[in-house]
Design a protein around this motif. Structure first.
Motif, PDB file in Angstrom:
ATOM      1  N   GLY A  95       0.806  -1.209   0.000  1.00 45.17           N
ATOM      2  CA  GLY A  95       0.000   0.000   0.000  1.00 45.17           C
ATOM      3  C   GLY A  95       0.838   1.256   0.000  1.00 45.17           C
ATOM      4  N   LEU A  96       1.880   1.274   0.815  1.00 49.73           N
ATOM      5  CA  LEU A  96       2.747   2.443   0.895  1.00 49.73           C
ATOM      6  C   LEU A  96       3.602   2.591  -0.359  1.00 49.73           C
ATOM      7  N   ARG A 124      -0.392   0.638   9.943  1.00 44.95           N
ATOM      8  CA  ARG A 124      -0.925  -0.598  10.512  1.00 44.95           C
ATOM      9  C   ARG A 124      -1.798  -1.332   9.493  1.00 44.95           C
ATOM     10  N   PRO A 125      -1.825  -2.655   9.519  1.00 44.52           N
ATOM     11  CA  PRO A 125      -2.656  -3.408   8.569  1.00 44.52           C
ATOM     12  C   PRO A 125      -4.130  -3.062   8.714  1.00 44.52           C
ATOM     13  N   VAL A 126      -4.806  -2.964   7.568  1.00 39.74           N
ATOM     14  CA  VAL A 126      -6.220  -2.608   7.530  1.00 39.74           C
ATOM     15  C   VAL A 126      -7.011  -3.800   7.011  1.00 39.74           C
ATOM     16  N   ASN A 146       9.175  -4.381   9.829  1.00 40.80           N
ATOM     17  CA  ASN A 146       8.017  -4.252  10.709  1.00 40.80           C
ATOM     18  C   ASN A 146       7.443  -2.849  10.626  1.00 40.80           C
ATOM     19  N   ALA A 147       6.474  -2.563  11.492  1.00 44.90           N
ATOM     20  CA  ALA A 147       5.769  -1.282  11.434  1.00 44.90           C
ATOM     21  C   ALA A 147       6.691  -0.101  11.725  1.00 44.90           C
ATOM     22  N   TRP A 148       7.704  -0.299  12.553  1.00 44.15           N
ATOM     23  CA  TRP A 148       8.612   0.809  12.869  1.00 44.15           C
ATOM     24  C   TRP A 148       9.266   1.346  11.593  1.00 44.15           C
ATOM     25  N   GLN A 149       9.806   0.441  10.772  1.00 45.05           N
ATOM     26  CA  GLN A 149      10.484   0.902   9.557  1.00 45.05           C
ATOM     27  C   GLN A 149       9.498   1.425   8.515  1.00 45.05           C
ATOM     28  N   TRP A 150       8.412   0.674   8.303  1.00 50.38           N
ATOM     29  CA  TRP A 150       7.517   0.999   7.195  1.00 50.38           C
ATOM     30  C   TRP A 150       6.652   2.220   7.460  1.00 50.38           C
ATOM     31  N   THR A 151       6.511   2.638   8.700  1.00 48.26           N
ATOM     32  CA  THR A 151       5.744   3.847   8.993  1.00 48.26           C
ATOM     33  C   THR A 151       6.317   5.063   8.266  1.00 48.26           C
TER      34      THR A 151
END
Length: 832
Positions: A550-551, A604-606, A632-637
Motif C-alpha cells: 500500500g505504501l 498498521r494493517p487494515v 516491521n511497522a517501525w520501519q515501514w511507517t
C-alpha cells in the motif's frame, strides 16, 4: 585480510565514458560525461572482497563495467550465501563459472563451470565413471588476489594457479599447472547456484570439436519453484592446447563420442501433479597435451541468443592474450570510476571507490555484438532494433539492451546516482524499461536475463522512468513520454490481467500484477492478511505484505503522476496524485494506545471492512507471509517519501513527526527479526533499502543536525574496508549507491523528484564530470569530528531552506560548498 595489488594500470583520461560500442541516446541535455583525471590511480582503492563476507553477497571475480560475463569462483552452491556463488569465509572451490549476481538474496546462475585439476586431487582414472559426484578442491586463501577486472588464487592440494579476467562477453582463464603434472579441466554444465531453492538445469549440450581446440554448448535453466522461469545460455570456448582425451558424462554415466546432451524430466506424484524436475547433467573431464608451457589458456564467449551469437562474440572479443585482456579490463574500470576525491583516509577512499565499482556491475548490457538479444515475452529474439516506440510505429535509434534490474532495491539510490554520474545511461535505462513493456505487456519488476521474476513490491520501474524524465525532459520525445505513461498505467491497473494471463506464466503474472492493485483500484487500500492459530487465512479477502504494498504503490502512483505531467495528461496526473494519498489509510493516529512506544501511531494493517487489524505488534514481522516486507511497522511507517508534509499531518503535526522519528531511532529491539533487518539503529534497519531515506528525515524538522550525526555514524560504522564491510545485502549496487551519494554530502529522499537534501560530506573535495566540465563538492574545515554543517551554498547561493537543491544546480563550473564544524551549537538549526 591479505590483498595483493599488482600491475596496476594508469588511469585513463579519455574524454568519453566507456560505452563499448553501444549507440548513445543522449541529447545535449544529458551527454555521456567524461572522466575527471585524479591525482592518484583510483584502481588501487578498489577491493572486490568488500561485501563478500557477512550478508553482503558480492562476488570477487573478474567483470568489466556492465559486462555480461562475471567470471568468479564458486565456494557456495546452496543456501542464502550462494546467491553470488562466493562467501569469503569458505575455502572450498567448486570451480569458476561465468555468470553471477552481485549482492542479491536469490541466486540461480553460475553458468558454465570450469575447474582445473590434476591426477592427485581428482583421482583421474582412464575409462572409468568415477566422476558421478562434483569434485572440489581447497583454495589457498592467503594467495587470493582480487582487483577490478582480475582475480587469481592458488589451489592448495595441487599447486595450480588460476587467473581470471574478462571482456564484456568473454571470460579469459589462465591455469598454470605444476611441472610434470597432467593438465586437466572439468567443464560442468549442471552446476547451478541456489539449487536448493528450486534452480535446476533443464537441458545441457556439449560438443568437442574435431580439431580438439574448441568446446561449444548450451544450457537451459529455470527455477522450478518460480523465481526466474527461463534462462538460456550458449558458449563457445577455445583453448591454446589440443585436447588429448576426454570423458563425457550424462547423469554421471560415461557416454561415447565427442558430443553429449541431457534433458530434464518432470516427476509427478500419484495424483499426476508435477512435484519436481530431474536435473540435466552433462559434464566433461578433459586432459590437454602438455606442450612447451605449464600454462593453459581458455577463452569462453557466452550468448543468450544462439550458438552463432556466442561464436560471433568470441570472434569479436577473444583472440588477445590474457595479459592484454587484463590490461583492457583495467582501463575500462579506470574510465568508469569517473569521480575524483581529495581528503579522507585511505580506508574511506577504498570503501568509496569499491562502492562506486559495485554500482557499475549492473544493470548489464545483455546483447550480442551484432545487437541481437533475448527479449521479454516468452524469450523472443530481438534483432537490436531498439523498437521501444513500436506501439507508435516510429523508427527510433538503436538502444542497448540491459538486464538484471533489481528495481525495488535500486530505484531508491542507484538510479538517482546514475542520473548524476552516467546521465546517458540513466535515459537509456528508462527507455529500455519501456521497451521491455512493449515486449511483455508490463513494465519489469525484477527482470532477470530477459525473464520476469515478479520479485519484491509494487511497480518500481515507474520511479526510474519518472526520475529520468523529470531530470532530462529534452531527452524524450512527446511520443516517448506518452508511451512511458501508457506503460505505467498498464502496470498499475488490474484491467489487463485477463489478456496478459493468456501470454504470461500465471504464477509469475500473479507476483507482478498483484491483487493489491485490484483492491487499491476498488477500495483505495490493500486489505491485510490475518491468520488463525493454525496459520490459515481467516478472511479470503486479503493480501500478503499489504502495508508495504500500500505504501510503495502510493509512492509509485506519485511517480506516475510526474510522468503524466511530463506527457501533458492532466487527467492522469490528477488521478494518480489522488491515488498517491492512499498511504493515509494505513496510519493509525492514536497517541494513547501507543504511549508505551513513545509515538503517536504506526502504519498498521487494515482489514477489508476498514478497521485496523487486531491484535497488533509494531515489532512483529514474518518473512514473505506477513503484513510487512522484510521488516516491521517501525520501519515501514516512514515510507512516504513523496509526501512528507502529508505524513506530518497524519501523525499529528511537526512535533509529533519529530517525536515519532526520535522514538524510531531509540526503540529497543524486541520480537522477531528477518535476516534483512540488519544494521539496526533503534528500529531503523539500515541494512535494507526501505530504511535508507529515514536518516535524512531530520531535515524536515527543526533539528537537521541529527541527520548529520546519523549519516556520519552509518558512513563510519556500517561500511568497512573488509569482507564484512557491507551491513546487509548489497542488492546489485543499492547499498553502495547510498554510500557514494551520502559520502558526497547529499541524498535524494524521493527517488522520482529531482531534489536533493544534504547530509554530511565525507571528503574535502569530490569532482563529478558533467557536460562541459565538472561539478565540485567542497567541505571547508572538514574532519572526522567536524561532521556538523555550519553553512552550505550551491553555486554561490544559499540552498532552499538551507537544506535542498535541484538536479539542475549540478552543472559545469558549479560548486556545492560546505563549511563544517565540530560544535553542535554552531550547526544549522531551522525553525519550522
Amino acid at each position: 585480510m591479505s590483498i595483493s595489488r599488482v600491475s596496476k594500470v594508469a588511469l585513463s583520461v579519455s574524454a568519453a565514458l566507456f560505452m563499448f560500442g553501444c549507440n548513445s541516446s543522449s541529447s545535449d541535455s544529458n551527454p555521456n560525461t567524461g572522466v575527471v583525471s585524479p591525482e592518484v590511480n583510483v584502481l588501487k582503492y578498489v577491493d572486490p572482497f568488500i561485501g563478500t563476507g557477512f550478508n553482503g553477497h558480492t562476488f570477487p571475480g573478474a567483470v568489466v563495467p556492465e559486462g555480461m560475463v562475471q567470471l568468479s569462483p564458486d565456494t557456495e552452491l546452496m543456501g542464502w550465501h550462494s546467491s553470488s556463488g562466493y562467501h569469503y569465509d569458505k575455502d572450498t572451490l567448486f570451480g569458476f563459472s561465468h555468470t553471477h549476481l552481485s549482492g542479491t538474496g536469490m541466486g540461480g546462475l553460475g553458468d558454465i563451470l570450469f575447474l582445473p585439476f590434476t591426477e592427485e586431487n581428482a583421482k583421474y582414472i582412464e575409462d572409468s565413471d568415477d566422476y558421478r559426484d562434483a569434485i572440489s578442491v581447497k583454495m589457498d586463501k592467503a594467495s587470493e588476489v582480487a582487483e577490478a577486472g582480475y582475480y587469481s588464487v592458488n589451489i592448495a592440494e595441487n599447486g595450480i594457479k588460476a587467473e581470471l579476467t574478462a571482456s564484456e562477453r568473454v571470460g579469459f582463464h589462465r591455469y598454470t599447472y605444476p611441472e610434470g603434472q597432467p593438465q586437466r579441466l572439468k567443464v560442468d554444465l549442471n552446476s547451478i547456484l541456489n539449487s536448493d531453492w528450486g534452480s535446476t538445469s533443464l537441458r545441457n549440450k556439449l560438443t568437442i570439436s574435431e580439431d580438439g581446440y574448441t568446446i561449444t554448448g548450451e544450457r537451459d535453466a529455470a527455477h522450478f519453484s518460480g523465481w526466474a522461469k527461463n534462462q538460456k545460455i550458449f558458449f563457445h570456448a577455445t583453448f591454446d592446447k589440443k585436447i588429448k582425451n576426454v570423458q563425457l558424462l550424462v547423469g554421471g554415466e560415461q557416454v561415447d563420442g565427442l558430443s553429449a546432451e541431457d534433458i530434464s524430466e518432470l516427476v509427478y506424484d500419484t495424483d499426476g501433479k508435477p512435484i519436481k524436475r530431474t536435473k540435466a547433467d552433462v559434464t566433461a573431464y578433459v586432459e590437454f597435451e602438455q606442450g612447451d608451457s605449464q600454462s593453459l589458456n581458455a577463452q569462453v564467449a557466452i550468448s543468450a541468443v544462439s550458438a552463432e551469437g556466442a561464436q560471433n562474440n568470441h570472434q569479436a572479443e577473444a583472440g588477445v592474450s590474457f595479459d592484454t585482456a587484463r590490461t583492457q579490463a583495467s582501463e575500462k574500470w579506470a574510465n568508469a570510476l569517473n569521480l575524483s576525491v581529495k581528503g579522507g583516509t585511505d580506508s574511506q577512499k577504498e570503501i568509496f571507490y569499491t562502492a562506486l565499482y559495485h554500482t557499475k556491475i549492473a544493470p548489464q548490457v545483455h546483447q550480442d555484438v551484432d545487437g541481437s538479444f533475448r527479449g521479454m515475452g516468452k524469450g523472443s529474439i530481438r534483432e537490436g532494433e531498439g523498437e521501444y516506440s513500436i506501439a507508435y510505429g516510429q523508427a527510433t535509434e538503436a538502444l542497448p539492451n540491459f538486464s538484471v534490474y533489481s528495481l525495488w532495491d535500486t530505484h531508491k539510490a542507484l538510479h538517482p546516482l546514475k542520473t548524476i554520474t552516467e546521465p546517458t545511461r540513466a535515459v537509456q535505462y528508462a527507455k529500455n524499461l519501456v521497451q521491455k513493456y512493449t515486449e511483455s505487456g508490463l513494465l519489469p519488476k525484477w527482470e532477470h536475463l530477459g525473464d520476469e521474476t515478479g520479485t519484491m513490491v509494487g511497480y518500481p520501474a515507474v520511479a526510474v522512468i519518472a526520475d529520468a524524465i523529470t531530470k532530462f525532459p529534452d531527452a524524450f520525445t512527446q511520443s516517448e513520454k506518452a508511451l512511458a505513461l501508457k506503460a505505467a498505467i498498464d502496470s498499475s491497473t488490474y484491467d489487463n490481467y485477463d489478456s496478459l494471463a493468456t501470454e504470461w506464466d500465471v504464477p509469475v503474472l500473479n507476483r507482478t500484477l498483484t491483487k493489491h492493485i485490484d483492491y487499491i483500484q476498488k477500495e483505495g487500500f490493500a486489505p491485510a492478511i490475518q491468520r488463525d492459530a493454525n496459520g490459515d487465512p481467516i478472511d479470503p479477502d486479503h493480501t500478503i505484505e499489504s502495508v508495504s504494498y500500500g505504501l510503495e504503490n502510493a509512492f509509485y502512483d506519485w511517480a506516475i503522476a510526474q510522468i503524466a505531467k511530463a506527457a501533458g495528461d492532466t487527467q492522469a496526473e490528477a488521478t494518480y496524485l489522488e491515488r498517491s494519498k492512499g498511504y493515509k489509510h494505513y496510519f493509525d493516529n492514536n497517541p494513547m494506545e501507543y504511549a508505551e512506544y513513545g509515538v503517536t501511531g504506526f502504519m498498521r494493517p487494515v482489514m477489508m471492512d476498514g478497521s485496523f487489524m487486531a491484535p497488533f505488534d509494531p515489532f512483529g514481522t514474518a518473512h514473505e507471509t506477513g503484513n510487512y516486507t522484510e521488516g516491521n511497522a517501525w520501519q515501514w511507517t516512514w515510507f512516504v517519501p513523496h509526501d512528507i508534509a502529508g505524513l506530518k499531518e497524519v501523525m499529528g503535526g511537526e512535533a509529533a513527526f519529530k517525536t515519532n522519528l526520535e522514538a524510531t531511532f531509540t526503540a529497543k529491539s524486541q520480537g522477531t527479526e528477518t535476516p534483512d533487518m540488519s544494521g539496526l539503529i533503534g528500529q531503523v534497519a539500515f541494512g535494507n533499502e526501505p530504511s535508507h531515506h529515514i536518516p535524512y528525515l531530520y531535515n524536515w524538522t527543526s533539528e537537521p543536525w541529527k541527520t548529520q550525526e546519523v549519516v556520519d555514524h552509518i558512513l563510519d560504522d556500517m561500511y568497512l574496508a573488509e569482507p564484512k564491510g557491507i551491513i546487509g545485502n548489497e542488492d546489485v549496487g543499492a547499498m553502495s549507491a547510498w554510500y557514494v551519494m551520502s559520502a558526497m554530502g547529499f541524498y535524494q529522499v524521493n527517488a522520482a523528484d529531482p531534489t536533493y537534501t544534504i547530509g554530511r560530506p565525507l571528503f574535502d573535495e569530490v569532482s563529478i564530470p558533467v557536460a562541459g566540465g565538472e561539478f565540485k563538492i567542497t567541505a571547508e574545515n572538514n574532519a572526522d569530528d567536524n561532521f556538523y554543517v555550519k553553512s552550505v551554498t550551491i553555486n554561490g547561493q544559499p540552498l532552499e531552506d538551507d537544506l535542498f537543491f535541484k538536479h539542475t544546480d549540478i552543472k559545469a563550473g558549479g560548486k556545492l560548498h560546505f563549511v563544517m564544524t565540530g560544535d553542535k551549537n554552531e550547526a544549522m538549526t531551522l525553525v519550522r
